[in-house]
Scaffold this active site. Structure first.
Site, PDB file in Angstrom:
ATOM      1  N   SER A  43      83.343 -48.766   9.344  1.00 53.12           N
ATOM      2  CA  SER A  43      82.952 -49.570  10.697  1.00 53.12           C
ATOM      3  C   SER A  43      81.570 -48.588  10.880  1.00 53.12           C
ATOM      4  O   SER A  43      80.653 -49.303  11.576  1.00 53.12           O
ATOM      5  CB  SER A  43      83.590 -49.376  12.031  1.00 53.12           C
ATOM      6  OG  SER A  43      83.995 -48.043  12.105  1.00 53.12           O
ATOM      7  N   ASP A 345      81.008 -46.023  22.206  1.00 50.41           N
ATOM      8  CA  ASP A 345      82.437 -46.602  22.643  1.00 50.41           C
ATOM      9  C   ASP A 345      83.442 -45.537  22.574  1.00 50.41           C
ATOM     10  O   ASP A 345      84.423 -45.754  22.928  1.00 50.41           O
ATOM     11  CB  ASP A 345      82.886 -47.821  21.951  1.00 50.41           C
ATOM     12  CG  ASP A 345      82.970 -47.627  20.301  1.00 50.41           C
ATOM     13  OD1 ASP A 345      82.717 -46.636  19.979  1.00 50.41           O
ATOM     14  OD2 ASP A 345      83.049 -48.752  19.669  1.00 50.41           O
ATOM     15  N   HIS A 348      82.595 -44.909  18.041  1.00 52.85           N
ATOM     16  CA  HIS A 348      81.087 -45.134  17.056  1.00 52.85           C
ATOM     17  C   HIS A 348      79.905 -44.742  18.090  1.00 52.85           C
ATOM     18  O   HIS A 348      80.140 -44.440  19.253  1.00 52.85           O
ATOM     19  CB  HIS A 348      81.051 -46.536  16.891  1.00 52.85           C
ATOM     20  CG  HIS A 348      82.350 -47.142  16.172  1.00 52.85           C
ATOM     21  ND1 HIS A 348      83.199 -47.804  16.982  1.00 52.85           N
ATOM     22  CD2 HIS A 348      82.593 -47.033  15.062  1.00 52.85           C
ATOM     23  CE1 HIS A 348      84.240 -48.100  16.264  1.00 52.85           C
ATOM     24  NE2 HIS A 348      83.798 -47.769  14.884  1.00 52.85           N
TER      25      HIS A 348
END
Ligand SMILES: *[C@@H]1O[C@H](CO)[C@@H](O)[C@H](O)[C@H]1NC(C)=O
Ligand SMILES: *[C@@H]1O[C@H](CO)[C@@H](O)[C@H](O)[C@H]1NC(C)=O
Length: 378
Positions: A43, A345, A348
Protein backbone atom coordinates in the site's frame (compact mmCIF):
# COMPACT_ATOMS: atom_id res chain seq x y z
CA UNK A 1 -14.48 -9.82 20.95
CA UNK A 2 -13.40 -13.27 19.88
CA UNK A 3 -9.77 -13.11 18.94
CA UNK A 4 -10.38 -14.47 15.45
CA UNK A 5 -12.89 -11.74 14.81
CA UNK A 6 -10.53 -9.18 16.26
CA UNK A 7 -7.82 -10.50 14.05
CA UNK A 8 -10.06 -10.29 11.04
CA UNK A 9 -10.78 -6.64 11.69
CA UNK A 10 -7.15 -5.94 12.38
CA UNK A 11 -6.27 -7.56 9.09
CA UNK A 12 -8.68 -5.33 7.28
CA UNK A 13 -7.01 -2.34 8.70
CA UNK A 14 -3.50 -3.52 8.28
CA UNK A 15 -4.30 -4.73 4.85
CA UNK A 16 -4.83 -1.04 4.45
CA UNK A 17 -0.91 -0.91 4.66
CA UNK A 18 -2.98 -2.25 2.26
CA UNK A 19 -4.06 0.95 1.38
CA UNK A 20 -3.24 11.00 -4.20
CA UNK A 21 -3.09 13.88 -6.38
CA UNK A 22 -1.72 16.33 -8.79
CA UNK A 23 1.67 17.37 -9.50
CA UNK A 24 4.11 20.05 -9.70
CA UNK A 25 6.69 20.51 -12.36
CA UNK A 26 9.65 18.22 -12.75
CA UNK A 27 12.57 18.86 -10.54
CA UNK A 28 14.71 21.38 -12.31
CA UNK A 29 17.93 19.95 -13.53
CA UNK A 30 16.81 16.35 -13.56
CA UNK A 31 18.53 14.74 -16.48
CA UNK A 32 17.13 11.32 -16.18
CA UNK A 33 17.64 8.55 -18.66
CA UNK A 34 14.96 6.52 -16.94
CA UNK A 35 12.13 6.07 -19.41
CA UNK A 36 10.00 3.64 -17.42
CA UNK A 37 9.43 2.55 -13.83
CA UNK A 38 8.31 -0.93 -12.83
CA UNK A 39 7.18 -1.13 -9.25
CA UNK A 40 6.43 -4.06 -6.93
CA UNK A 41 5.15 -3.49 -3.41
CA UNK A 42 2.24 -2.87 -1.06
CA UNK A 43 0.00 0.00 0.00
CA UNK A 44 2.94 2.36 0.28
CA UNK A 45 3.09 2.29 -3.55
CA UNK A 46 -0.28 0.94 -4.76
CA UNK A 47 -1.79 3.52 -7.14
CA UNK A 48 -5.03 1.62 -7.72
CA UNK A 49 -4.57 -2.13 -7.98
CA UNK A 50 -6.32 -3.24 -4.81
CA UNK A 51 -9.52 -1.35 -5.54
CA UNK A 52 -9.71 -3.06 -8.94
CA UNK A 53 -9.38 -6.42 -7.37
CA UNK A 54 -11.19 -6.15 -4.07
CA UNK A 55 -14.69 -7.59 -4.18
CA UNK A 56 -17.52 -5.14 -3.54
CA UNK A 57 -17.70 -4.30 0.11
CA UNK A 58 -14.05 -4.92 0.74
CA UNK A 59 -11.85 -1.97 1.42
CA UNK A 60 -14.81 0.28 0.98
CA UNK A 61 -13.11 3.02 2.89
CA UNK A 62 -10.25 3.59 0.47
CA UNK A 63 -12.71 3.80 -2.42
CA UNK A 64 -14.33 6.86 -0.90
CA UNK A 65 -13.49 10.27 0.42
CA UNK A 66 -11.76 11.37 2.53
CA UNK A 67 -9.23 9.08 0.81
CA UNK A 68 -8.02 11.18 -2.09
CA UNK A 69 -9.37 14.42 -0.65
CA UNK A 70 -6.26 16.42 -1.48
CA UNK A 71 -6.17 14.94 -4.98
CA UNK A 72 -9.82 15.76 -5.50
CA UNK A 73 -11.23 12.24 -5.60
CA UNK A 74 -10.34 8.73 -4.42
CA UNK A 75 -7.81 6.98 -6.62
CA UNK A 76 -7.11 3.79 -4.71
CA UNK A 77 -4.05 5.31 -3.12
CA UNK A 78 -3.93 4.86 0.64
CA UNK A 79 -3.51 8.55 1.38
CA UNK A 80 -5.20 11.91 0.98
CA UNK A 81 -3.21 12.40 -2.20
CA UNK A 82 -0.02 11.33 -3.89
CA UNK A 83 2.53 8.73 -2.82
CA UNK A 84 6.32 8.66 -2.96
CA UNK A 85 6.16 6.76 -6.26
CA UNK A 86 4.14 9.60 -7.79
CA UNK A 87 6.68 12.21 -6.77
CA UNK A 88 9.46 10.00 -8.01
CA UNK A 89 7.77 9.61 -11.40
CA UNK A 90 7.22 13.37 -11.64
CA UNK A 91 10.77 14.14 -10.70
CA UNK A 92 11.99 11.76 -13.40
CA UNK A 93 9.79 13.53 -15.93
CA UNK A 94 7.40 10.60 -16.26
CA UNK A 95 3.62 10.40 -15.91
CA UNK A 96 2.10 8.75 -12.86
CA UNK A 97 2.40 4.98 -12.97
CA UNK A 98 -0.79 3.24 -13.88
CA UNK A 99 -1.91 0.23 -11.87
CA UNK A 100 -1.44 -3.08 -13.66
CA UNK A 101 -5.02 -4.12 -12.95
CA UNK A 102 -6.40 -0.87 -14.36
CA UNK A 103 -8.14 -1.42 -17.68
CA UNK A 104 -7.14 0.32 -20.86
CA UNK A 105 -4.33 2.28 -19.31
CA UNK A 106 -1.07 3.32 -20.83
CA UNK A 107 1.94 1.37 -19.70
CA UNK A 108 4.34 3.23 -21.99
CA UNK A 109 6.32 4.57 -19.05
CA UNK A 110 6.06 1.63 -16.73
CA UNK A 111 3.62 -0.32 -14.65
CA UNK A 112 2.73 -0.39 -11.01
CA UNK A 113 2.26 -3.96 -9.80
CA UNK A 114 2.08 -3.02 -6.11
CA UNK A 115 -1.05 -4.08 -4.27
CA UNK A 116 -2.16 -2.79 -0.90
CA UNK A 117 -2.02 -5.55 1.68
CA UNK A 118 0.56 -7.58 -0.21
CA UNK A 119 3.16 -9.57 1.65
CA UNK A 120 6.63 -10.50 0.52
CA UNK A 121 6.29 -14.17 1.39
CA UNK A 122 3.49 -16.37 0.17
CA UNK A 123 0.98 -16.97 2.93
CA UNK A 124 1.76 -20.69 2.79
CA UNK A 125 5.37 -20.01 3.74
CA UNK A 126 4.54 -17.90 6.77
CA UNK A 127 4.68 -19.87 9.99
CA UNK A 128 4.29 -22.95 7.80
CA UNK A 129 0.94 -21.79 6.53
CA UNK A 130 -0.65 -21.92 9.94
CA UNK A 131 -1.24 -18.23 9.87
CA UNK A 132 -4.40 -16.79 8.42
CA UNK A 133 -3.78 -13.88 6.06
CA UNK A 134 -6.97 -13.06 4.26
CA UNK A 135 -5.75 -10.12 2.21
CA UNK A 136 -2.31 -11.21 1.24
CA UNK A 137 -3.14 -12.90 -2.03
CA UNK A 138 -0.90 -10.69 -4.13
CA UNK A 139 2.45 -11.58 -2.71
CA UNK A 140 5.70 -10.53 -4.25
CA UNK A 141 5.79 -13.83 -6.15
CA UNK A 142 2.44 -13.07 -7.77
CA UNK A 143 3.53 -9.55 -8.68
CA UNK A 144 6.74 -10.90 -10.14
CA UNK A 145 4.75 -13.24 -12.35
CA UNK A 146 2.62 -10.32 -13.53
CA UNK A 147 5.82 -8.43 -14.29
CA UNK A 148 7.25 -11.28 -16.35
CA UNK A 149 3.98 -11.88 -18.21
CA UNK A 150 3.72 -8.19 -18.95
CA UNK A 151 7.27 -7.87 -20.23
CA UNK A 152 6.93 -10.95 -22.38
CA UNK A 153 3.67 -9.88 -23.96
CA UNK A 154 4.88 -6.31 -24.47
CA UNK A 155 8.42 -6.83 -25.68
CA UNK A 156 8.58 -10.40 -26.88
CA UNK A 157 12.10 -11.68 -26.78
CA UNK A 158 14.43 -11.84 -23.79
CA UNK A 159 16.76 -9.52 -25.67
CA UNK A 160 14.07 -6.89 -26.18
CA UNK A 161 13.06 -7.15 -22.54
CA UNK A 162 16.69 -6.69 -21.57
CA UNK A 163 16.96 -3.63 -23.78
CA UNK A 164 13.83 -2.13 -22.27
CA UNK A 165 15.05 -2.73 -18.74
CA UNK A 166 18.36 -1.02 -19.50
CA UNK A 167 16.56 2.32 -19.52
CA UNK A 168 14.16 1.49 -16.70
CA UNK A 169 14.07 1.74 -12.95
CA UNK A 170 12.75 -1.23 -10.99
CA UNK A 171 11.49 -0.59 -7.49
CA UNK A 172 11.14 -3.63 -5.24
CA UNK A 173 9.31 -2.54 -2.13
CA UNK A 174 8.70 -1.39 0.38
CA UNK A 175 7.44 -4.95 0.81
CA UNK A 176 7.54 -7.23 3.83
CA UNK A 177 5.95 -4.72 6.17
CA UNK A 178 2.67 -6.59 5.97
CA UNK A 179 4.27 -9.94 6.69
CA UNK A 180 5.20 -8.44 10.03
CA UNK A 181 2.01 -6.43 10.50
CA UNK A 182 -0.11 -9.55 10.18
CA UNK A 183 2.17 -11.62 12.35
CA UNK A 184 2.52 -9.02 15.10
CA UNK A 185 -1.14 -9.29 15.80
CA UNK A 186 -1.22 -11.86 18.56
CA UNK A 187 2.50 -12.63 18.54
CA UNK A 188 5.31 -10.95 20.37
CA UNK A 189 8.22 -9.32 18.64
CA UNK A 190 10.73 -12.06 19.42
CA UNK A 191 8.50 -14.60 17.74
CA UNK A 192 7.90 -12.44 14.68
CA UNK A 193 11.65 -11.86 14.35
CA UNK A 194 11.87 -15.44 13.16
CA UNK A 195 10.23 -14.28 9.94
CA UNK A 196 12.99 -11.83 9.06
CA UNK A 197 15.33 -14.26 7.25
CA UNK A 198 12.52 -15.62 5.08
CA UNK A 199 11.14 -12.19 4.25
CA UNK A 200 14.56 -10.82 3.31
CA UNK A 201 15.35 -13.95 1.29
CA UNK A 202 12.11 -13.52 -0.64
CA UNK A 203 12.92 -9.89 -1.48
CA UNK A 204 16.50 -10.68 -2.49
CA UNK A 205 15.39 -13.61 -4.66
CA UNK A 206 12.87 -11.37 -6.40
CA UNK A 207 15.62 -8.83 -7.05
CA UNK A 208 17.79 -11.56 -8.58
CA UNK A 209 15.03 -12.55 -10.99
CA UNK A 210 14.59 -8.95 -12.08
CA UNK A 211 18.36 -8.48 -12.47
CA UNK A 212 18.57 -11.73 -14.44
CA UNK A 213 15.99 -10.30 -16.84
CA UNK A 214 18.35 -7.40 -17.48
CA UNK A 215 17.41 -4.70 -14.99
CA UNK A 216 20.40 -2.48 -14.37
CA UNK A 217 18.91 0.02 -11.94
CA UNK A 218 17.09 -1.40 -8.94
CA UNK A 219 15.97 0.30 -5.75
CA UNK A 220 15.06 -1.77 -2.69
CA UNK A 221 13.55 0.17 0.22
CA UNK A 222 13.62 -1.01 3.81
CA UNK A 223 10.90 -0.79 6.42
CA UNK A 224 9.78 2.29 8.34
CA UNK A 225 10.35 2.80 12.07
CA UNK A 226 7.00 1.21 12.80
CA UNK A 227 7.24 2.04 16.50
CA UNK A 228 6.51 5.66 15.54
CA UNK A 229 3.22 5.15 13.73
CA UNK A 230 -0.18 5.68 15.35
CA UNK A 231 -1.47 2.14 14.75
CA UNK A 232 1.35 0.53 16.70
CA UNK A 233 1.55 3.32 19.26
CA UNK A 234 -2.09 2.56 19.98
CA UNK A 235 -2.29 -1.22 19.68
CA UNK A 236 1.11 -1.95 21.25
CA UNK A 237 1.18 0.97 23.65
CA UNK A 238 2.82 0.52 27.02
CA UNK A 239 2.42 2.05 30.46
CA UNK A 240 6.16 1.77 30.99
CA UNK A 241 7.87 5.07 30.00
CA UNK A 242 11.16 3.30 29.32
CA UNK A 243 9.49 1.42 26.44
CA UNK A 244 9.53 4.71 24.51
CA UNK A 245 12.47 6.54 23.01
CA UNK A 246 13.08 10.28 23.15
CA UNK A 247 10.84 10.77 20.12
CA UNK A 248 7.91 9.00 21.73
CA UNK A 249 8.30 5.90 19.56
CA UNK A 250 8.14 2.30 20.77
CA UNK A 251 11.76 1.16 21.04
CA UNK A 252 11.17 -2.55 20.61
CA UNK A 253 9.27 -2.15 17.35
CA UNK A 254 11.82 0.25 15.90
CA UNK A 255 14.59 -2.14 16.85
CA UNK A 256 12.67 -4.89 15.11
CA UNK A 257 12.34 -2.87 11.90
CA UNK A 258 16.03 -1.98 12.13
CA UNK A 259 16.90 -5.68 12.28
CA UNK A 260 14.96 -6.36 9.10
CA UNK A 261 16.69 -3.40 7.45
CA UNK A 262 20.16 -4.46 8.57
CA UNK A 263 19.67 -7.94 7.16
CA UNK A 264 18.28 -6.57 3.91
CA UNK A 265 21.21 -4.16 3.51
CA UNK A 266 23.68 -6.94 4.23
CA UNK A 267 22.11 -9.13 1.56
CA UNK A 268 22.25 -6.28 -0.96
CA UNK A 269 25.91 -5.61 -0.19
CA UNK A 270 27.18 -9.16 0.18
CA UNK A 271 25.00 -11.02 -2.25
CA UNK A 272 23.35 -8.83 -4.88
CA UNK A 273 26.05 -6.32 -5.74
CA UNK A 274 28.89 -8.85 -6.14
CA UNK A 275 26.68 -11.04 -8.36
CA UNK A 276 25.56 -8.16 -10.56
CA UNK A 277 28.53 -5.80 -10.71
CA UNK A 278 27.25 -3.95 -13.79
CA UNK A 279 23.95 -3.04 -12.15
CA UNK A 280 23.22 -0.13 -9.82
CA UNK A 281 21.45 -1.54 -6.81
CA UNK A 282 20.41 0.96 -4.18
CA UNK A 283 18.94 0.62 -0.73
CA UNK A 284 16.32 3.26 0.09
CA UNK A 285 16.53 4.10 3.76
CA UNK A 286 12.90 4.76 4.71
CA UNK A 287 13.79 4.19 8.35
CA UNK A 288 16.26 7.01 8.90
CA UNK A 289 14.58 9.36 6.43
CA UNK A 290 11.36 8.99 8.37
CA UNK A 291 13.15 9.73 11.65
CA UNK A 292 14.68 12.80 10.02
CA UNK A 293 11.22 13.85 8.91
CA UNK A 294 9.93 13.53 12.48
CA UNK A 295 12.92 15.39 13.88
CA UNK A 296 12.65 18.26 11.41
CA UNK A 297 8.85 18.24 11.08
CA UNK A 298 8.64 21.85 12.11
CA UNK A 299 10.96 23.19 9.42
CA UNK A 300 9.37 20.92 6.83
CA UNK A 301 6.04 22.63 7.47
CA UNK A 302 4.31 20.04 9.65
CA UNK A 303 2.64 20.68 12.95
CA UNK A 304 5.34 19.29 15.22
CA UNK A 305 2.85 18.46 17.97
CA UNK A 306 0.85 16.20 15.63
CA UNK A 307 3.53 14.06 14.05
CA UNK A 308 2.32 10.91 15.78
CA UNK A 309 -1.35 11.69 15.33
CA UNK A 310 -3.50 10.43 12.48
CA UNK A 311 -5.13 13.16 10.43
CA UNK A 312 -8.08 10.93 9.67
CA UNK A 313 -9.55 8.72 12.36
CA UNK A 314 -11.66 8.73 15.44
CA UNK A 315 -10.62 11.32 17.95
CA UNK A 316 -9.97 9.15 20.92
CA UNK A 317 -6.54 9.20 22.46
CA UNK A 318 -3.40 11.10 21.66
CA UNK A 319 -2.83 9.28 18.37
CA UNK A 320 -6.34 9.82 16.99
CA UNK A 321 -6.44 6.17 16.11
CA UNK A 322 -8.98 3.50 16.90
CA UNK A 323 -8.66 0.24 15.03
CA UNK A 324 -12.39 -0.36 15.32
CA UNK A 325 -13.05 2.95 13.61
CA UNK A 326 -10.54 3.48 10.87
CA UNK A 327 -10.42 6.49 8.61
CA UNK A 328 -13.49 6.51 6.41
CA UNK A 329 -15.66 4.54 8.83
CA UNK A 330 -18.69 6.10 10.43
CA UNK A 331 -17.80 8.46 13.21
CA UNK A 332 -14.40 9.35 11.79
CA UNK A 333 -13.29 12.56 10.18
CA UNK A 334 -10.28 13.95 8.40
CA UNK A 335 -8.39 16.86 9.89
CA UNK A 336 -8.83 20.27 8.30
CA UNK A 337 -5.21 20.57 7.17
CA UNK A 338 -3.78 17.23 6.07
CA UNK A 339 -0.63 19.02 4.89
CA UNK A 340 0.22 19.68 8.55
CA UNK A 341 0.10 15.98 9.42
CA UNK A 342 2.58 13.18 8.81
CA UNK A 343 0.13 10.32 9.31
CA UNK A 344 -2.97 10.17 7.18
CA UNK A 345 -4.96 7.27 8.61
CA UNK A 346 -2.73 5.99 11.39
CA UNK A 347 -1.00 3.52 9.06
CA UNK A 348 -0.22 5.45 5.89
CA UNK A 349 1.23 8.89 5.42
CA UNK A 350 -0.24 12.08 4.05
CA UNK A 351 0.69 13.38 0.63
CA UNK A 352 2.74 16.09 2.36
CA UNK A 353 4.73 13.48 4.27
CA UNK A 354 5.23 11.36 1.16
CA UNK A 355 6.47 14.42 -0.70
CA UNK A 356 8.94 15.17 2.09
CA UNK A 357 10.03 11.52 2.16
CA UNK A 358 10.57 11.39 -1.58
CA UNK A 359 12.79 14.47 -1.37
CA UNK A 360 14.76 13.08 1.53
CA UNK A 361 15.22 9.71 -0.14
CA UNK A 362 15.38 10.22 -3.88
CA UNK A 363 17.07 13.61 -3.84
CA UNK A 364 19.28 12.99 -0.90
CA UNK A 365 21.53 10.82 1.13
CA UNK A 366 18.95 8.21 2.04
CA UNK A 367 19.27 6.54 -1.32
CA UNK A 368 22.41 4.47 -0.95
CA UNK A 369 24.14 4.78 -3.31
CA UNK A 370 22.53 7.68 -5.11
CA UNK A 371 21.60 6.06 -8.42
CA UNK A 372 19.30 8.81 -9.67
CA UNK A 373 20.48 12.11 -11.09
CA UNK A 374 17.97 14.19 -9.21
CA UNK A 375 18.95 17.54 -7.84
CA UNK A 376 19.84 17.63 -4.13
CA UNK A 377 16.96 18.63 -1.94
CA UNK A 378 17.45 22.11 -0.53
C1 LIG B 1 -9.22 2.92 -24.48
O1 LIG B 1 -8.15 3.75 -24.84
C2 LIG B 1 -8.20 4.21 -26.18
C3 LIG B 1 -6.91 4.98 -26.47
O2 LIG B 1 -6.59 5.87 -25.43
C4 LIG B 1 -9.46 5.06 -26.39
O3 LIG B 1 -9.52 5.51 -27.71
C5 LIG B 1 -10.68 4.23 -26.06
O4 LIG B 1 -11.86 5.01 -26.13
C6 LIG B 1 -10.58 3.63 -24.64
N1 LIG B 1 -11.64 2.71 -24.40
C7 LIG B 1 -12.35 2.72 -23.28
C8 LIG B 1 -13.38 1.68 -23.17
O5 LIG B 1 -12.16 3.52 -22.38
C1 LIG C 1 7.02 -14.71 23.04
O1 LIG C 1 6.04 -15.70 22.81
C2 LIG C 1 6.56 -17.02 22.92
C3 LIG C 1 5.45 -17.98 22.49
O2 LIG C 1 4.24 -17.67 23.11
C4 LIG C 1 7.06 -17.27 24.33
O3 LIG C 1 7.60 -18.58 24.44
C5 LIG C 1 8.15 -16.26 24.66
O4 LIG C 1 8.55 -16.39 26.00
C6 LIG C 1 7.63 -14.84 24.44
N1 LIG C 1 8.74 -13.93 24.58
C7 LIG C 1 8.66 -12.78 25.24
C8 LIG C 1 9.89 -11.93 25.27
O5 LIG C 1 7.64 -12.42 25.77
Amino acid sequence: MASSAAFFVFSVLVALHLCCCHGQANAAGSTSDVTAIYSLGDSITDTGNLIKEAPPGMFETIKHLPYGITFGYPTGRCSDGLLMIDFLAQDLGLPFLNPYLGKNKSFDHGVNFAVAGATAMDPADQFNGRFFMPFAANSLKVQLRWFKDFMKSSFGTDEDIRKRLQSSLVLIGEIGGNDYNYALFGRNVSEVEKLIPGVVRTIVDAAKEVLDMGANRVIIPGNFPIGCIPTYLTTKGSSEPSDYDSMGCLKELNLFAAKHNARLQRAIADELRPSYPAASIAYADYFNSFLTLLNTADELGFDASSVRKACCGAGAGEYNYDWRRMCGAEGTAACAEPEKYVSWDGIHMTQAAYRAMSRLVYHGRYLQPQVLNLEEAP
